[in-house]
Design a protein around this motif. Structure first.
Motif, PDB file in Angstrom:
ATOM      1  N   ASN A  86     -23.105 -23.064  -9.076  1.00  0.00           N
ATOM      2  CA  ASN A  86     -23.853 -23.514  -7.809  1.00  0.00           C
ATOM      3  C   ASN A  86     -24.804 -22.344  -7.268  1.00  0.00           C
ATOM      4  N   LEU A  87     -25.496 -21.560  -8.255  1.00  0.00           N
ATOM      5  CA  LEU A  87     -26.346 -20.545  -7.787  1.00  0.00           C
ATOM      6  C   LEU A  87     -27.382 -20.666  -7.102  1.00  0.00           C
ATOM      7  N   LYS A  88     -27.835 -19.943  -6.205  1.00  0.00           N
ATOM      8  CA  LYS A  88     -28.757 -20.178  -5.193  1.00  0.00           C
ATOM      9  C   LYS A  88     -30.050 -18.952  -5.265  1.00  0.00           C
ATOM     10  N   PRO A  89     -31.139 -19.458  -4.892  1.00  0.00           N
ATOM     11  CA  PRO A  89     -32.179 -18.295  -5.035  1.00  0.00           C
ATOM     12  C   PRO A  89     -31.811 -16.745  -4.319  1.00  0.00           C
ATOM     13  N   ASN A 117     -11.021 -10.027  -4.929  1.00  0.00           N
ATOM     14  CA  ASN A 117     -11.951 -10.051  -3.733  1.00  0.00           C
ATOM     15  C   ASN A 117     -13.269 -10.577  -3.935  1.00  0.00           C
ATOM     16  N   TYR A 118     -13.646 -11.196  -2.912  1.00  0.00           N
ATOM     17  CA  TYR A 118     -15.077 -11.855  -3.152  1.00  0.00           C
ATOM     18  C   TYR A 118     -15.854 -11.477  -1.690  1.00  0.00           C
ATOM     19  N   ALA A 119     -17.064 -11.420  -2.041  1.00  0.00           N
ATOM     20  CA  ALA A 119     -17.866 -11.230  -0.635  1.00  0.00           C
ATOM     21  C   ALA A 119     -17.993 -12.765  -0.250  1.00  0.00           C
ATOM     22  N   ASP A 120     -18.143 -12.897   1.320  1.00  0.00           N
ATOM     23  CA  ASP A 120     -18.127 -14.106   1.820  1.00  0.00           C
ATOM     24  C   ASP A 120     -19.207 -14.883   1.209  1.00  0.00           C
ATOM     25  N   SER A 121     -20.373 -14.486   0.744  1.00  0.00           N
ATOM     26  CA  SER A 121     -21.625 -15.276   0.445  1.00  0.00           C
ATOM     27  C   SER A 121     -21.450 -15.951  -0.991  1.00  0.00           C
ATOM     28  N   VAL A 122     -20.209 -15.434  -1.653  1.00  0.00           N
ATOM     29  CA  VAL A 122     -20.236 -16.010  -2.990  1.00  0.00           C
ATOM     30  C   VAL A 122     -18.743 -16.795  -3.129  1.00  0.00           C
ATOM     31  N   LYS A 123     -18.093 -16.845  -1.822  1.00  0.00           N
ATOM     32  CA  LYS A 123     -16.699 -17.238  -2.111  1.00  0.00           C
ATOM     33  C   LYS A 123     -16.867 -18.899  -2.258  1.00  0.00           C
ATOM     34  N   GLY A 124     -15.963 -19.197  -3.259  1.00  0.00           N
ATOM     35  CA  GLY A 124     -16.050 -20.801  -3.500  1.00  0.00           C
ATOM     36  C   GLY A 124     -17.000 -21.096  -4.851  1.00  0.00           C
ATOM     37  N   ARG A 125     -17.808 -20.075  -5.120  1.00  0.00           N
ATOM     38  CA  ARG A 125     -18.726 -20.437  -6.012  1.00  0.00           C
ATOM     39  C   ARG A 125     -18.669 -19.445  -7.423  1.00  0.00           C
ATOM     40  N   PHE A 126     -18.322 -18.154  -7.111  1.00  0.00           N
ATOM     41  CA  PHE A 126     -18.127 -17.238  -8.100  1.00  0.00           C
ATOM     42  C   PHE A 126     -16.743 -17.056  -8.513  1.00  0.00           C
ATOM     43  N   THR A 127     -16.277 -16.759  -9.617  1.00  0.00           N
ATOM     44  CA  THR A 127     -14.794 -16.525 -10.022  1.00  0.00           C
ATOM     45  C   THR A 127     -14.859 -15.254 -11.035  1.00  0.00           C
ATOM     46  N   ILE A 128     -13.905 -14.222 -10.700  1.00  0.00           N
ATOM     47  CA  ILE A 128     -13.974 -13.132 -11.273  1.00  0.00           C
ATOM     48  C   ILE A 128     -12.660 -13.370 -12.353  1.00  0.00           C
ATOM     49  N   SER A 129     -12.762 -12.797 -13.535  1.00  0.00           N
ATOM     50  CA  SER A 129     -11.539 -12.889 -14.304  1.00  0.00           C
ATOM     51  C   SER A 129     -11.844 -11.728 -15.165  1.00  0.00           C
ATOM     52  N   ARG A 130     -10.371 -11.544 -16.218  1.00  0.00           N
ATOM     53  CA  ARG A 130     -10.460 -10.521 -17.218  1.00  0.00           C
ATOM     54  C   ARG A 130      -9.757 -10.962 -18.105  1.00  0.00           C
ATOM     55  N   ASP A 131     -10.231 -10.286 -19.374  1.00  0.00           N
ATOM     56  CA  ASP A 131      -9.254 -10.542 -20.586  1.00  0.00           C
ATOM     57  C   ASP A 131      -9.264  -8.959 -21.446  1.00  0.00           C
ATOM     58  N   ASN A 132      -8.048  -8.523 -20.741  1.00  0.00           N
ATOM     59  CA  ASN A 132      -7.851  -6.971 -21.437  1.00  0.00           C
ATOM     60  C   ASN A 132      -7.807  -6.991 -22.953  1.00  0.00           C
ATOM     61  N   ALA A 133      -7.420  -8.039 -23.771  1.00  0.00           N
ATOM     62  CA  ALA A 133      -7.138  -8.141 -25.033  1.00  0.00           C
ATOM     63  C   ALA A 133      -8.825  -7.773 -25.492  1.00  0.00           C
ATOM     64  N   LYS A 186     -33.421  -4.224  -1.110  1.00  0.00           N
ATOM     65  CA  LYS A 186     -32.142  -4.104  -0.366  1.00  0.00           C
ATOM     66  C   LYS A 186     -31.138  -3.372  -1.326  1.00  0.00           C
ATOM     67  N   GLU A 187     -30.117  -2.862  -0.507  1.00  0.00           N
ATOM     68  CA  GLU A 187     -28.983  -2.192  -0.772  1.00  0.00           C
ATOM     69  C   GLU A 187     -28.189  -2.783  -1.871  1.00  0.00           C
ATOM     70  N   ARG A 188     -27.589  -1.849  -2.595  1.00  0.00           N
ATOM     71  CA  ARG A 188     -26.431  -2.413  -3.501  1.00  0.00           C
ATOM     72  C   ARG A 188     -25.280  -3.143  -2.585  1.00  0.00           C
ATOM     73  N   GLU A 189     -24.948  -4.449  -2.967  1.00  0.00           N
ATOM     74  CA  GLU A 189     -23.818  -4.850  -2.220  1.00  0.00           C
ATOM     75  C   GLU A 189     -22.598  -5.383  -3.282  1.00  0.00           C
ATOM     76  N   GLY A 190     -21.530  -5.412  -2.779  1.00  0.00           N
ATOM     77  CA  GLY A 190     -20.199  -5.501  -3.420  1.00  0.00           C
ATOM     78  C   GLY A 190     -20.204  -7.289  -3.559  1.00  0.00           C
ATOM     79  N   VAL A 191     -19.932  -7.657  -4.875  1.00  0.00           N
ATOM     80  CA  VAL A 191     -19.729  -9.325  -5.017  1.00  0.00           C
ATOM     81  C   VAL A 191     -18.325  -9.577  -5.168  1.00  0.00           C
ATOM     82  N   SER A 192     -17.625  -8.876  -5.975  1.00  0.00           N
ATOM     83  CA  SER A 192     -16.282  -9.258  -6.270  1.00  0.00           C
ATOM     84  C   SER A 192     -15.607  -7.979  -7.200  1.00  0.00           C
ATOM     85  N   CYS A 193     -14.288  -8.163  -7.108  1.00  0.00           N
ATOM     86  CA  CYS A 193     -13.460  -6.887  -7.633  1.00  0.00           C
ATOM     87  C   CYS A 193     -12.326  -7.615  -8.149  1.00  0.00           C
TER      88      CYS A 193
END
Length: 127
Positions: A85-88, A59-75, A43-50
């Motif tokens: 809730n991972l799926k195959p 921003n989240y891909a529709d397929s992962v909304k509500g299941r994935f959370t992106i965060s950052r710790d700049n420190a 499969k092609e590379r697909e965007g998940v989150s940013c």
């Protein structure tokens, strides 16, 4: 040269969780939006989150909304992807990358706008 290193992948059962990390070396992540992408075999590379540089826009891909959370710790110079809730169908190699668009608000999840890709970390969801 900007360098990113992903970690945290592994084998997990359906419904399980993983947290991926994207760490930067030789540069600070503070000024960059960072994206997570994934690529499954054949499969092609697909965007998940940013996440924007300040963390106030995501921003989240529709397929992962509500299941994935992106965060950052700049420190810690690290961006995270909490996956619940991972799926195959989430099975793939996951990559992080730098958004090359200055001041990006993560409106798009297009791989063409990203660079300095890490080496990837394998996530396998299987019983």
């Amino acid at each position: 040269q900007l360098q990113l290193v992903e970690s945290g992948g592994g084998l997990v059962q359906p419904g399980g969780s993983l947290r991926l990390s994207c760490a930067a070396s030789r540069f600070t992540l503070d000024y960059y939006a960072i994206g997570w992408f994934r690529q499954a075999p054949g499969k092609e590379r697909e965007g998940v989150s940013c996440i924007s540089s300040s963390g106030d826009s995501t921003n989240y891909a529709d397929s992962v909304k509500g299941r994935f959370t992106i965060s950052r710790d700049n420190a810690k110079n690290t961006v995270y992807l909490q996956m619940n809730n991972l799926k195959p169908e989430d099975t793939a190699v996951y990559y992080c990358a730098v958004d090359l668009v200055y001041g990006s608000r993560c409106i798009k999840l297009s791989a063409a706008d990203f660079g300095s890709w890490g080496q990837g970390t394998q996530v396998t969801v299987s019983s």
